[in-house]
Scaffold this motif. Structure first.
Motif, short mmCIF file in Angstrom:
data_model
loop_
_atom_site.label_atom_id
_atom_site.label_comp_id
_atom_site.label_asym_id
_atom_site.label_seq_id
_atom_site.Cartn_x
_atom_site.Cartn_y
_atom_site.Cartn_z
N GLU A 3 0.83 -1.20 0.00
CA GLU A 3 0.00 0.00 0.00
C GLU A 3 0.86 1.25 0.00
O GLU A 3 0.59 2.22 -0.72
CB GLU A 3 -0.95 0.01 1.20
CG GLU A 3 -2.07 -1.01 1.13
CD GLU A 3 -1.63 -2.40 1.56
OE1 GLU A 3 -0.45 -2.56 1.96
OE2 GLU A 3 -2.45 -3.33 1.49
N PHE A 4 1.93 1.24 0.80
CA PHE A 4 2.80 2.41 0.86
C PHE A 4 3.44 2.66 -0.50
O PHE A 4 3.47 3.79 -1.00
CB PHE A 4 3.90 2.20 1.91
CG PHE A 4 4.78 3.41 2.11
CD1 PHE A 4 4.51 4.32 3.12
CD2 PHE A 4 5.87 3.66 1.28
CE1 PHE A 4 5.31 5.45 3.29
CE2 PHE A 4 6.66 4.77 1.44
CZ PHE A 4 6.39 5.67 2.46
N PHE A 5 3.98 1.61 -1.12
CA PHE A 5 4.66 1.79 -2.39
C PHE A 5 3.70 2.24 -3.49
O PHE A 5 4.06 3.03 -4.35
CB PHE A 5 5.35 0.49 -2.81
CG PHE A 5 6.59 0.20 -2.00
CD1 PHE A 5 7.57 1.15 -1.86
CD2 PHE A 5 6.76 -1.02 -1.38
CE1 PHE A 5 8.72 0.90 -1.13
CE2 PHE A 5 7.90 -1.28 -0.64
CZ PHE A 5 8.88 -0.33 -0.51
N SER A 6 2.48 1.72 -3.47
CA SER A 6 1.54 2.10 -4.53
C SER A 6 1.05 3.53 -4.33
O SER A 6 0.94 4.29 -5.30
CB SER A 6 0.36 1.12 -4.55
OG SER A 6 -0.37 1.17 -3.34
N TYR A 113 10.85 4.71 6.11
CA TYR A 113 11.62 4.20 7.24
C TYR A 113 10.74 4.04 8.48
O TYR A 113 10.69 2.97 9.09
CB TYR A 113 12.79 5.13 7.53
CG TYR A 113 13.63 4.71 8.72
CD1 TYR A 113 14.61 3.74 8.57
CD2 TYR A 113 13.43 5.28 9.98
CE1 TYR A 113 15.38 3.34 9.65
CE2 TYR A 113 14.20 4.90 11.06
CZ TYR A 113 15.16 3.92 10.90
OH TYR A 113 15.91 3.52 11.98
N ASP A 114 10.02 5.10 8.82
CA ASP A 114 9.23 5.08 10.05
C ASP A 114 8.10 4.06 10.00
O ASP A 114 7.82 3.38 10.99
CB ASP A 114 8.65 6.47 10.33
CG ASP A 114 9.71 7.49 10.70
OD1 ASP A 114 10.78 7.07 11.18
OD2 ASP A 114 9.47 8.70 10.49
N GLN A 115 7.44 3.94 8.84
CA GLN A 115 6.21 3.15 8.76
C GLN A 115 6.43 1.71 8.28
O GLN A 115 5.60 0.85 8.56
CB GLN A 115 5.22 3.83 7.81
CG GLN A 115 4.80 5.21 8.25
CD GLN A 115 3.93 5.90 7.20
OE1 GLN A 115 3.22 5.24 6.43
NE2 GLN A 115 3.98 7.23 7.17
N VAL A 116 7.56 1.46 7.57
CA VAL A 116 7.68 0.16 6.89
C VAL A 116 8.96 -0.59 7.22
O VAL A 116 8.91 -1.77 7.60
CB VAL A 116 7.56 0.34 5.36
CG1 VAL A 116 7.68 -1.01 4.65
CG2 VAL A 116 6.25 1.01 5.00
N VAL A 117 10.14 0.03 7.07
CA VAL A 117 11.38 -0.75 7.03
C VAL A 117 12.28 -0.62 8.25
O VAL A 117 13.25 -1.37 8.36
CB VAL A 117 12.20 -0.41 5.76
CG1 VAL A 117 11.41 -0.74 4.51
CG2 VAL A 117 12.66 1.05 5.77
#
Length: 592
Positions: A3-6, A113-117
């Motif tokens: 979702e983040f990437f899209s 960074y904060d939300q995903v990785v």
């Protein structure tokens, strides 16, 4: 993650696999032994899924009969530290992009960074999806390229080796070289190449330019390359690629890693406006293939001067470019070169787990020797017993005709069926790990028919007509049929060899337009039933190979369950399905 990437980075549609987060998987080591591994796509049925591998994790634990509380170490094949974030932001600040573009990209990277990785985000996601929060003392974040290197090392029997890792990009890098001795990795830091000069990403950009899905369809570009010779001069070599004395390479125009189209205008400058023709696309593909060959040969040439080791491990997505691997090895001084069945991102969970185990203070040299003494098989995923097969068949009552045979009867009947122009789905044992079908979830056919490739491509796989198929061959017979150079085996379809002249007319369905084949060598120890089938087929036909392609249709993952296999069988023109010891035909195809 998807979702983040899209939403933030435009990774949708044809570009959905371009950015980070594809090929989710899980693996489990117990006392250093690989007991289970499976890709999430096999279970959730979404090809190259970006989803959290909750199904894969659950299956691995259940297969071993343990729970999360029994796990001593949790290893993740990424290490997005705060330092990596700062280095990424510094690179954006120093770029020549307009200020508003840099500001937006920096905000996206900070949120990513904060939300995903970040380690905190990964552990929070792990807990949300599994209900288990690992003890931080049990967690290891393994840098992506070190996970790749360790995958190759572990699967090759943990013998000291030099390595080359090359892919699209990891935390910040795309390729590096080094050594592994006694399980400890040394990276040759001056060979590390950043993402802006990624051969993997450049090849993905070319894949996208030619109308295919990046980070997914690069093998189509390899297939197209056989239809042309590289242009002379090759604009990729003369105008774009730059080789440096330290073994690195760069591009005269750095990649914009957030823009897959950053080089499209350059490609059209080199080759003219895009044309959706075989002549145009194959010319670009051949030029790109030659560029990749030259760049990796340059890296290996420097590496062999830096190390006194005689084994080479090649891992990462670029290592799946099997057209490159044979000349790369033959042009080197290395005595052996291995490309594992887990070379792409499907395998890095194995490498992360092995890295965590090898570097645990309780792992003794004797433990490593014991684990290394046991050969690792790619058949690591779910298997289904007779009860599961029969239950799946119940749902197809009236639509199929089923015969159950013992092993010898099955081999005899299937070998006889394959003497004809038929296509057979072959399903047995545990599903293989990695992107290649290695004989447990395969489609088989007789390569002696000149039109069998077209039949499979159009009636079964629903894919482009230029796509070649790989042959199965007995390991002891392979050098007689293929010019294998210094290689004696190729069990994972990671090398391509010329077909000897006297055999080209005998296996036309498995010979690519350039006279080569990407082979899988079989042994009685690794694949006893499939090897027995090939032996009997050869006795009946004097044809020493069988076509093997993945048991799926274009756009879908390889089948995993008996129901998956039956659905694929019924929706295509596969003639017969072998489910374990069951031979299955379609009711409407059965004649007196």
């Amino acid at each position: 993650m998807s979702e983040f990437f899209s939403e933030r980075l435009g990774a949708t549609g044809i570009n959905k696999h371009y950015l980070l987060g594809h090929d989710a998987a899980a693996a489990l080591l117990i006392d250093g032994r690989l007991v289970a591994a499976v890709e999430e796509e096999r279970l959730n049925r979404e090809k190259k899924t970006t989803d959290f591998p909750v199904n894969a994790i659950d299956w691995c634990l259940k297969e071993a009969g343990i729970t999360y509380d029994d796990v001593d170490l949790f290893a993740f094949p990424w290490n997005w530290s705060a330092q990596v974030l700062e280095e990424t932001l510094d690179a954006i600040r120093a770029s020549s992009a307009p200020q508003d573009t840099k500001t937006g990209l920096m905000a996206d990277m900070s949120d990513l960074y904060d939300q995903v990785v970040s380690p905190e985000a990964i552990l929070a996601d792990f807990e949300a999806r599994t209900g288990h929060r690992p003890d931080p003392a049990k967690v290891r974040f393994v840098p992506h390229h070190l996970a790749h290197a360790t995958t190759g090392y572990y699967l090759a029997g943990m013998k000291d080796a030099a390595f080359l890792v090359s892919d699209g990009r990891a935390e910040r890098f795309s390729t590096l070289t080094g050594e592994i001795r006694d399980g400890r990795i040394t990276v040759f830091e001056d060979t590390v190449t950043g993402a802006h000069y990624s051969m993997g990403t450049l090849f993905s950009s070319i894949t996208r330019f030619l109308g295919f899905v990046p980070n997914n369809d690069e093998y189509k570009v390899m297939g197209l390359a056989g239809y042309a010779t590289p242009p002379t001069p090759n604009p990729f070599l003369d105008n774009l690629l730059r080789l440096h004395g330290d073994g690195r390479y760069s591009f005269t125009k750095p990649l914009q890693t957030d823009n897959l189209h950053s080089h499209d205008a350059l490609f059209e400058e080199y080759f003219g406006p895009f044309e959706d023709t075989l002549e145009y696309t194959s010319r670009v593909a051949a030029a790109a293939q030659q560029m990749l060959n030259v760049a990796t040969a340059h890296q290996v040439g420097h590496l062999e001067k830096r190390t006194d080791l005689n084994r080479l491990l090649f891992e990462g997505g670029v290592a799946l470019n099997c057209l490159n691997n044979t000349p790369l090895f033959e042009g080197s001084r290395f005595e052996d070169m291995q490309v594992s069945f887990g070379a792409s991102d499907t395998g890095i969970t194995i490498g992360a787990a092995a890295h965590a185990w090898l570097n645990h203070p309780d792992t003794a040299p004797a433990d490593i020797r014991a684990a290394a003494s046991e050969p690792v098989t790619p058949y690591l995923g779910p298997a289904y017993d007779e009860a599961a097969i029969e239950e799946a068949l119940q749902a197809f009552t009236g639509r199929v005709v089923v015969s159950r045979l013992d092993d010898d009867e099955l081999i005899e009947q299937v070998a006889k069926l394959l003497t004809k122009k038929v296509v057979i789905g072959w399903f047995e044992g545990r599903i293989e790990h990695g992107p290649r079908a290695l004989g447990h979830r395969s489609i088989l056919a007789n390569p002696g028919f000149t039109d069998i490739k077209d039949i499979i491509n159009t009636r079964v796989k629903h894919r482009e007509p230029f796509r070649p198929f790989a042959p199965l061959v007995l390991e002891e017979q392979a050098p007689k049929i293929f010019d294998m150079g210094r290689k004696t085996s190729s069990p994972y379809m990671t090398f391509v060899f010329p077909v000897r002249d006297e055999y080209r007319d005998r296996i036309p369905g498995a010979v690519h337009v350039d006279g080569t084949s990407r082979i899988q060598t079989l042994t009685d120890e690794a694949t006893p039933r499939l090897t027995a089938l090939l032996r009997r087929f050869t006795e009946l036909t004097d044809t020493p190979c069988l076509i093997n392609t993945s048991f799926n249709v274009a756009g879908e993952p390889i089948v995993c369950t008996p129901t998956d296999a039956l659905n694929c069988f019924m929706s295509t023109e596969i003639d017969y399905l072998i489910l374990g010891n069951h031979v299955i035909a379609k009711t409407d195809r059965v004649t007196d």
